[in-house]
Design a protein around this motif. Structure first.
Motif, PDB file in Angstrom:
ATOM      1  N   VAL A 115     -10.240   3.316 -59.331  1.00  0.00           N
ATOM      2  CA  VAL A 115      -8.982   4.013 -59.591  1.00  0.00           C
ATOM      3  C   VAL A 115      -9.296   5.502 -59.642  1.00  0.00           C
ATOM      4  O   VAL A 115     -10.161   5.939 -60.401  1.00  0.00           O
ATOM      5  N   SER A 116      -8.596   6.287 -58.834  1.00  0.00           N
ATOM      6  CA  SER A 116      -8.829   7.730 -58.802  1.00  0.00           C
ATOM      7  C   SER A 116      -7.938   8.463 -59.800  1.00  0.00           C
ATOM      8  O   SER A 116      -6.849   7.992 -60.144  1.00  0.00           O
ATOM      9  N   GLY A 117      -8.410   9.630 -60.238  1.00  0.00           N
ATOM     10  CA  GLY A 117      -7.589  10.534 -61.032  1.00  0.00           C
ATOM     11  C   GLY A 117      -7.470  10.197 -62.499  1.00  0.00           C
ATOM     12  O   GLY A 117      -8.247   9.423 -63.061  1.00  0.00           O
ATOM     13  N   ARG A 118      -6.437  10.787 -63.098  1.00  0.00           N
ATOM     14  CA  ARG A 118      -6.179  10.642 -64.521  1.00  0.00           C
ATOM     15  C   ARG A 118      -4.901   9.834 -64.743  1.00  0.00           C
ATOM     16  O   ARG A 118      -4.052   9.762 -63.862  1.00  0.00           O
ATOM     17  N   GLU A 119      -4.762   9.306 -65.953  1.00  0.00           N
ATOM     18  CA  GLU A 119      -3.543   8.572 -66.289  1.00  0.00           C
ATOM     19  C   GLU A 119      -2.365   9.537 -66.320  1.00  0.00           C
ATOM     20  O   GLU A 119      -2.421  10.597 -66.947  1.00  0.00           O
ATOM     21  N   ALA A 120      -1.290   9.181 -65.635  1.00  0.00           N
ATOM     22  CA  ALA A 120      -0.119  10.051 -65.562  1.00  0.00           C
ATOM     23  C   ALA A 120       0.603  10.111 -66.895  1.00  0.00           C
ATOM     24  O   ALA A 120       0.761   9.096 -67.573  1.00  0.00           O
ATOM     25  N   SER A 121       1.049  11.315 -67.258  1.00  0.00           N
ATOM     26  CA  SER A 121       1.817  11.482 -68.491  1.00  0.00           C
ATOM     27  C   SER A 121       3.293  11.678 -68.178  1.00  0.00           C
ATOM     28  O   SER A 121       4.095  11.919 -69.078  1.00  0.00           O
ATOM     29  N   GLN A 122       3.633  11.615 -66.886  1.00  0.00           N
ATOM     30  CA  GLN A 122       5.027  11.831 -66.491  1.00  0.00           C
ATOM     31  C   GLN A 122       5.306  11.094 -65.193  1.00  0.00           C
ATOM     32  O   GLN A 122       4.405  10.665 -64.474  1.00  0.00           O
ATOM     33  N   GLU A 123       6.564  10.907 -64.910  1.00  0.00           N
ATOM     34  CA  GLU A 123       7.009  10.309 -63.649  1.00  0.00           C
ATOM     35  C   GLU A 123       7.940  11.290 -62.943  1.00  0.00           C
ATOM     36  O   GLU A 123       8.781  11.903 -63.608  1.00  0.00           O
ATOM     37  N   PRO A 124       7.850  11.475 -61.641  1.00  0.00           N
ATOM     38  CA  PRO A 124       6.841  10.858 -60.778  1.00  0.00           C
ATOM     39  C   PRO A 124       5.454  11.463 -61.027  1.00  0.00           C
ATOM     40  O   PRO A 124       5.341  12.629 -61.414  1.00  0.00           O
ATOM     41  N   ALA A 125       4.434  10.663 -60.785  1.00  0.00           N
ATOM     42  CA  ALA A 125       3.076  11.098 -61.091  1.00  0.00           C
ATOM     43  C   ALA A 125       2.582  12.105 -60.063  1.00  0.00           C
ATOM     44  O   ALA A 125       2.836  11.956 -58.863  1.00  0.00           O
ATOM     45  N   PRO A 126       1.872  13.148 -60.507  1.00  0.00           N
ATOM     46  CA  PRO A 126       1.265  14.097 -59.557  1.00  0.00           C
ATOM     47  C   PRO A 126       0.234  13.370 -58.687  1.00  0.00           C
ATOM     48  O   PRO A 126      -0.206  12.272 -59.003  1.00  0.00           O
ATOM     49  N   ALA A 127      -0.176  14.024 -57.607  1.00  0.00           N
ATOM     50  CA  ALA A 127      -1.099  13.400 -56.657  1.00  0.00           C
ATOM     51  C   ALA A 127      -2.449  13.051 -57.277  1.00  0.00           C
ATOM     52  O   ALA A 127      -3.142  12.142 -56.817  1.00  0.00           O
ATOM     53  N   HIS A 128      -2.842  13.781 -58.331  1.00  0.00           N
ATOM     54  CA  HIS A 128      -4.164  13.542 -58.930  1.00  0.00           C
ATOM     55  C   HIS A 128      -4.094  12.562 -60.107  1.00  0.00           C
ATOM     56  O   HIS A 128      -5.055  12.465 -60.872  1.00  0.00           O
ATOM     57  N   CYS A 129      -2.987  11.854 -60.241  1.00  0.00           N
ATOM     58  CA  CYS A 129      -2.837  10.927 -61.370  1.00  0.00           C
ATOM     59  C   CYS A 129      -2.499   9.517 -60.874  1.00  0.00           C
ATOM     60  O   CYS A 129      -1.976   9.332 -59.782  1.00  0.00           O
TER      61      CYS A 129
END
Length: 558
Positions: A115-129
């Protein structure tokens, strides 16, 4: 014929230092023979002009990676533009981007989930999440198979939150480090190796098991390894080399072998052990606390005066009947949010907030636990460690209480050692409503740890009870679910003995063994009721013990 192991190198954040990394890999290849692949977690690209120029050399073909290299996607907005999208692809010769999430299976059968990136804190998720939907899409196809046992390797950039539970502590801020979603992912996928980065430190957690001892069939262990940044000035480890035979080709009996230092699964601690960040949004709140308590052990109150004042807030219910300390207690509505402790439904002799508690026996008060002199103790320095809140047994404790209980254990071991003694701890979770962890010192010249262990084993056998030795690093919670009646002994060697109480159990068994001729040789003191002292004697003895223990008391404050 046994399959040849796959030789793997794993790396932490590269941050664009490609030449440094690949030079190091080439040196390792020369010294230790060829490796099959390099797996990179964390940030592979850098955002500086120097890093850009270096990458251009590999992208153009002027330079070539010396080994098949597989990388995760961006973990920050700055480097997201380096990746063409969510799907994996070759970025340069021998350098492959795995993709946003998925499973890569090599020709050897080695299965790598990522799994790449970081856990998203918002929707829609940025490309790095990544999102929870990404994780569900990864997990569902794998775990839906009845033959699924786990994956060989899991690659994530973020750490799993709480991975340090039951294990060694990393050099990171454990309150903010890691992702709960990654913890859940690791728990479900059961990787034999899990690599992560982003925190700039090297951390190899003790291996943990994926089954419950005595309740489930044995499964393979998991190893979590976090790696530092390439070429970091502190010279922390950023490359990890290992050999692995793919799970699908391994003999099942070999696969499930347990190393000696294996621990319980860090992701399966009870809900109340988890931090607010780890709890789900629908976790019930704990009970409202009783009024906050302050005990001032510096005042003259039965136990005698202290040289220095110490005030330690510890609201909620407390305990103490067999052992309590001096000090006057009074209700105080604190301005700060008090720590919430579970409350009893009725009278309790051992809750600090209870009017029944004999406070003149208290030795020390922490935030979550307190120490008291045993009422009718086997020896003058026989003490009890009790939780401030109303918990019935060790297996019911939250992680904060367990941590402080361990601190008291460590302090007591040092205290007894200074007096030429080793300590034995035991708990009887049977016909009791409040946890009392008995701590009894035994002179070193009286008997060895092995003598103590044998005495417990033999006397248990004589009463048709079989004491079981708990595997090292095994947590009692995994063997005795809450509500289970049991007897438990912990020796100074770290060895632990356990008996699941069936019907009848001699209430004084722990004291009887220690008081026996083979150990302390004080059989007349086996029953605490035969050892009771007057209130005045208790106050005097407690004051002396409190003064003796004070240099080892971490809860003492000037």
């Amino acid at each position: 014929m046994e399959q040849k192991p796959v030789r793997v190198l794993s790396c932490g954040d590269v941050e664009g230092r490609l030449t440094v990394l690949f030079n190091r890999v080439q040196n390792i290849q020369k010294k230790s023979g060829p490796f099959d692949l390099l797996l990179c977690v964390g940030e592979f690209f850098g955002s500086t002009a120097e890093a850009e120029a270096e990458w251009e050399q590999y992208k153009s073909g002027a330079k070539k990676a010396p080994i098949h290299t597989y990388i995760l996607g961006s973990a920050s907005h700055d480097t997201a533009k380096k990746f063409p999208g969510a799907d994996g692809c070759e970025l340069a010769e021998n350098i492959t981007y795995l993709g946003r999430r998925g499973v890569f299976t090599g020709v050897s059968g080695l299965q790598i989930a990522y799994v790449s990136g970081r856990e998203a804190s918002q929707e829609p998720a940025p490309a790095h999440c990544f999102t929870l939907k990404d994780l569900s899409a990864l997990v569902a196809p794998l775990t839906s198979s009845s033959k699924f046992r786990g994956v060989d390797i899991l690659l994530t950039s973020q750490w799993p939150s709480g991975v340090w539970h039951y294990g060694n502590t990393p050099e990171v801020n454990t309150k903010s480090c890691g992702s709960v979603a990654v913890s859940n992912l690791a728990d479900k996928l059961k990787p034999r190796y899990h690599f992560a980065a982003l925190e700039g430190v090297h951390y190899e957690r003790l291996p943990y098991r994926n089954h419950v001892v005595l309740q489930e069939n044995s499964q393979h262990v998991s190893r979590f390894i976090a790696l530092a940044t390439v070429n970091n000035p502190a010279k922390k480890k950023y490359l990890y080399a290992f050999s692995i035979i793919p799970m699908k080709t391994m003999d099942p009996s070999e696969l499930v072998k347990q190393p000696q230092d294996v621990t319980e699964n860090p992701y399966r601690c009870p809900n109340k052990d988890r931090t607010p960040k780890q709890r789900s949004s629908f976790s019930p709140e704990e009970e409202e606390p009783a009024a906050q308590f302050f005990f001032d052990l510096s005042k003259k109150q039965g136990g005698g005066p202290r040289g220095r004042g110490r005030k330690r807030p510890s609201d909620g219910d407390g305990r103490g009947r067999e052992h309590q300390g001096d000090g006057d207690g009074h209700h105080h509505q604190g301005h700060k949010q008090p720590r919430r402790h579970p409350q009893p439904t009725g009278p309790c002799w051992f809750c600090l907030a209870s009017p029944q508690v004999e406070k003149h026996l208290v030795i020390s008060i922490g935030s979550d636990c307190y120490l008291a002199m045993a009422k009718g103790g086997l020896t003058p320095r026989h003490m009890l460690i009790l939780p401030v809140g109303h918990y019935q047994s060790v297996v019911d404790l939250s992680s904060e209480v367990v941590d402080e209980m361990e601190k008291y254990k460590t302090a007591l071991r040092s205290f007894y050692k200074s007096r030429g003694e080793r300590c034995v701890l035991f708990e009887r979770n049977y016909r009791s409503q409040h946890l009392q962890l008995q701590v009894v010192p035994v002179p070193l010249d009286r008997c060895t740890t092995e003598d103590i262990k044998e005495a417990f084993m033999v006397q248990a056998q004589e009463q048709q009870m079989e004491l079981m030795e708990i595997p090292k690093h095994t947590d009692l919670k995994q063997i005795a679910p809450p509500g289970t009646p049991y007897f438990y002994v912990e020796l100074d060697s770290g060895e632990k003995l356990y008996y699941r109480i069936q019907k009848h159990f001699p209430l004084q068994f722990g004291r009887e063994v220690l008081a026996s001729e083979a150990l302390l040789n004080i059989p007349t003191r086996a029953d605490w009721k035969e050892c009771k002292q007057s209130r005045e004697e208790e106050e005097e003895n407690c004051k002396q013990l409190r003064d003796e223990f004070q240099p080892y008391d971490f809860a003492w404050e000037d």
